[in-house]
Design an enzyme around this catalytic site. Structure first.
Site, short mmCIF file in Angstrom:
data_model
loop_
_atom_site.label_atom_id
_atom_site.label_comp_id
_atom_site.label_asym_id
_atom_site.label_seq_id
_atom_site.Cartn_x
_atom_site.Cartn_y
_atom_site.Cartn_z
N ASP A 58 4.11 9.16 16.71
CA ASP A 58 5.21 8.22 16.76
C ASP A 58 6.04 8.42 18.03
O ASP A 58 6.65 9.46 18.22
CB ASP A 58 6.07 8.48 15.51
CG ASP A 58 7.04 7.38 15.26
OD1 ASP A 58 6.72 6.24 15.62
OD2 ASP A 58 8.13 7.65 14.74
N THR A 91 8.59 1.01 19.27
CA THR A 91 9.42 1.92 20.08
C THR A 91 8.69 2.38 21.34
O THR A 91 9.29 2.44 22.41
CB THR A 91 9.82 3.15 19.24
OG1 THR A 91 8.63 3.70 18.66
CG2 THR A 91 10.76 2.76 18.15
N THR A 92 7.40 2.71 21.20
CA THR A 92 6.64 3.14 22.37
C THR A 92 6.51 1.97 23.34
O THR A 92 6.71 2.11 24.55
CB THR A 92 5.24 3.62 21.95
OG1 THR A 92 5.38 4.49 20.84
CG2 THR A 92 4.54 4.34 23.07
N ASP A 382 8.55 2.87 8.57
CA ASP A 382 8.02 1.88 9.50
C ASP A 382 7.47 0.67 8.75
O ASP A 382 7.77 -0.47 9.06
CB ASP A 382 6.87 2.46 10.34
CG ASP A 382 7.39 3.37 11.43
OD1 ASP A 382 8.61 3.59 11.49
OD2 ASP A 382 6.56 3.86 12.23
P1 ADP Z 1 4.87 1.29 18.92
O1 ADP Z 1 5.64 2.57 18.83
O2 ADP Z 1 5.26 0.52 20.13
O3 ADP Z 1 4.90 0.49 17.67
P2 ADP Z 1 2.14 1.92 18.25
O4 ADP Z 1 1.50 3.21 18.59
O5 ADP Z 1 2.51 1.65 16.85
O6 ADP Z 1 3.38 1.75 19.21
O7 ADP Z 1 1.15 0.78 18.78
C1 ADP Z 1 1.45 -0.57 18.61
C2 ADP Z 1 0.46 -1.41 19.39
O8 ADP Z 1 -0.87 -1.22 18.88
C3 ADP Z 1 0.78 -2.88 19.24
O9 ADP Z 1 0.75 -3.48 20.51
C4 ADP Z 1 -0.36 -3.39 18.35
O10 ADP Z 1 -0.65 -4.74 18.59
C5 ADP Z 1 -1.47 -2.48 18.77
N1 ADP Z 1 -2.59 -2.46 17.82
C6 ADP Z 1 -2.60 -2.17 16.50
N2 ADP Z 1 -3.85 -2.29 15.99
C7 ADP Z 1 -4.65 -2.68 17.02
C8 ADP Z 1 -6.05 -2.98 17.15
N3 ADP Z 1 -6.88 -2.91 16.13
N4 ADP Z 1 -6.49 -3.32 18.38
C9 ADP Z 1 -5.64 -3.38 19.43
N5 ADP Z 1 -4.35 -3.12 19.37
C10 ADP Z 1 -3.86 -2.77 18.19
#
Ligand code: ADP
Ligand code: MG
Length: 530
Positions: A58, A91-92, A382
């Site tokens: 996270d 957040t990331t 989340d």
């Molecule tokens: P954040 O802290 O920004 O929420 P995450 O590590 O949760 O970061 O990653 C979120 C990103 O991962 C989003 O841009 C989401 O669209 C992408 N994501 C989730 N599942 C997939 C997938 N199967 N293929 C590509 N991107 C994905």
């Protein structure tokens, strides 16, 4: 006094040099969390001063745990915390976009574009995104709620836990939804989280009502009571402690006893007052005197003491009660109502469950260690956040970088219509958004540039009405229609990530003077910038 002497205790960096150092700090920070983005993101092992460890994927947890001194890095961490509060997710993404905006701004600065011009262009671009985004959305159907909460958990923990927590969070959001005012409000803070170590993650469950690990003050009180009235006291019903609060002149042998009797009598009057108000349930933040417990029971009152303030607040909201400081001034209008209040033993631990009209729910987190429990709580928060957002604003965007690539394409066309140098900033903004698909690709072991080109090509080959749905699916490792593949994100999260990132980047661009107190003038080691 001259300028120099006023600032004799500080190190000062000004102008371009200050901006360069600040941008380096932002890049160092985003570099630290870059590898956690997306479902193929890696975990980070965090170790605090005391040697305690925590593994997490996270971004905001990494940032909030890290001891970061640099003021600019702190501004970015703050942007990510704000994102966490407002949107619960993304957040990331916020930090990565913001740092990339700054990186691209630096290239413009070296070409002679003034930072304030860039800031202006960034704001124009952000506004453009905000008006364009709604045209990319699809309506969130009921079943999409689960799909979107699963996307929010992608990459966190293991599949069984994700599926379990996604399902529970949707259930919880549906319980706490409030439509009385005509607008839908789903406030995730109405779900209480109760952590219990032991058991496995998939034992975590949702209970309707508010659950507290508490036992009624007297065994003789009924275990379970039906609908009634509750009084909540943000204090106690106790005798004053004599030693600390008063001096008593003892002149005859009986005086102390009669004083004590008087005090008990005053407490008994409070019990009578409760009875006359028709109170059947009582909860106090502090203690309840031993000498009035039986009297409370005889008055038909089930009572609990040492109830945490947060729990009293949740009870007050659920029952519609006012939190009072003491019993004496209580009136009928301060009371709340409940449907049922009961004590149950779960795994040998007493639990108090209150069902109220206003719903309310408790998530019981289970996990073998405190670290696992922490991760369960974060994942649930989340997922619940995402579910609540979607109930309030049921609009979804395609994930996997699709939305950012589509915005970038539109922004470049928009840039052509801008006559001034802001045009360059709008283009730089568009490039910055593409950091998301690039890093998703990078973390999946794909070539970021080729992948981005493929996604762009897939969008331009698709029909206009669905082109913005094409992003990178890291599961199939190729461009795909993300809506069809079930990678969905709430509009609010993506919109807030872009606004928050812009806000932070613009405020950092406006700094042209940094004063470091000499005592801690140790700016951290920063990466080189090209
Ligand atoms: P954040 O802290 O920004 O929420 P995450 O590590 O949760 O970061 O990653 C979120 C990103 O991962 C989003 O841009 C989401 O669209 C992408 N994501 C989730 N599942 C997939 C997938 N199967 N293929 C590509 N991107 C994905
Ligand atoms: Mg996320």
């Amino acid at each position: 006094m001259s300028d120099a002497s006023i600032l004799s205790d500080t190190d000062r960096t000004t102008g371009r040099d200050a901006l360069r150092k600040n941008i380096q700090a932002a890049l160092a920070l985003s570099g630290a969390i870059r590898s956690t983005l997306g479902p193929r993101g890696l975990d980070k092992l965090l170790i605090d001063d005391t040697g305690r460890t925590l593994t997490t994927n996270d971004g905001v947890t990494v940032l909030e745990t890290a001891k970061v001194e640099h003021p600019v890095a702190k501004m970015l961490i703050n942007a990510s915390s704000v994102q966490d509060k407002i949107a619960r997710d993304g957040t990331t993404t916020t930090v990565l976009i913001s740092a990339e905006m700054l990186n691209n701004a630096w290239h413009l600065v070296t070409q002679g574009v003034h930072p304030s011009m860039i800031a202006r262009g960034y704001r124009m671009a952000e506004e453009f995104c905000r008006t364009e985004l709604p045209t990319f959305t699809i309506d969130a159907a009921k079943e999409d709620l689960l799909v979107a909460t699963k996307t929010a958990l992608a990459g966190k923990s293991h599949e069984a836990m994700r599926a379990h927590l996604a399902r529970i969070s949707v259930e919880a959001a549906e319980i706490i939804i409030d439509t009385r005012s005509g607008v839908t409000i789903a406030d995730p803070t109405r779900v209480k989280v109760l952590s219990q170590s032991g058991g496995v993650v998939t034992d975590s469950q949702l209970v309707t009502g508010l659950v507290l690990a508490k036992k009624r003050i007297l065994e003789a009180m009924p275990k379970k009571i039906g609908a009634g009235k509750v009084l909540l006291i943000n204090g106690g019903i106790e005798r004053r402690s004599m030693a600390s609060e008063m001096k008593l002149k003892v002149t005859s042998p009986g005086i102390l006893q009669s004083f004590r009797d008087k005090e008990i009598e005053m407490l008994m009057q409070q019990v009578k007052h409760l009875q006359s108000l028709g109170v059947t349930l009582l909860a106090c933040k502090e203690g309840i005197d031993d000498d009035i417990r039986s009297a409370l029971n005889e008055a038909g009152i089930q009572a609990f003491r040492r109830v945490a303030r947060e729990d009293l607040d949740l009870l007050a909201r659920g029952c519609g009660a006012t939190l009072l400081y003491d019993v004496k001034g209580a009136t009928a209008s301060d009371l709340g109502v409940f449907i049922e209040s009961r004590n149950e033993m779960w795994n040998g631990v007493a639990h108090w469950i209150v069902d109220t009209e206003e719903g309310g729910a408790t998530f019981i987190a289970r996990g073998s260690t405190t670290d696992v429990l922490g991760e369960v709580e974060r994942c649930f928060a989340d997922a619940l956040g995402v579910a609540c957002q979607l109930l309030e604003e049921p609009l979804l965007l395609a994930g996997g970088g699709a939305t950012q690539v589509a915005l970038a394409r539109k922004l470049r066309r928009y840039a052509e219509t801008i006559p001034g140098r802001e045009q360059l900033a709008v283009e730089a903004f568009a490039d910055a958004l593409e950091i998301i698909p690039r890093v998703l690709a990078e973390n999946a072991g794909l070539d970021p540039i080729n992948t981005l080109l493929e996604v762009v090509a897939s969008q331009s080959n698709a029909n206009d009405d669905v082109s913005h749905h094409f992003g990178l699916d890291v599961n199939t490792r190729s461009p795909a229609n993300m809506i069809e593949n079930g990678v969905l994100e709430p509009l609010r999260i993506t919109r807030q990530a872009i606004s928050g990132a812009t806000e932070a980047a613009v405020s950092i661009l406006r700094i042209d003077d940094v004063l470091w107190a000499k005592a801690d003038a140790t700016a951290p080691d920063l990466p080189d910038m090209d």
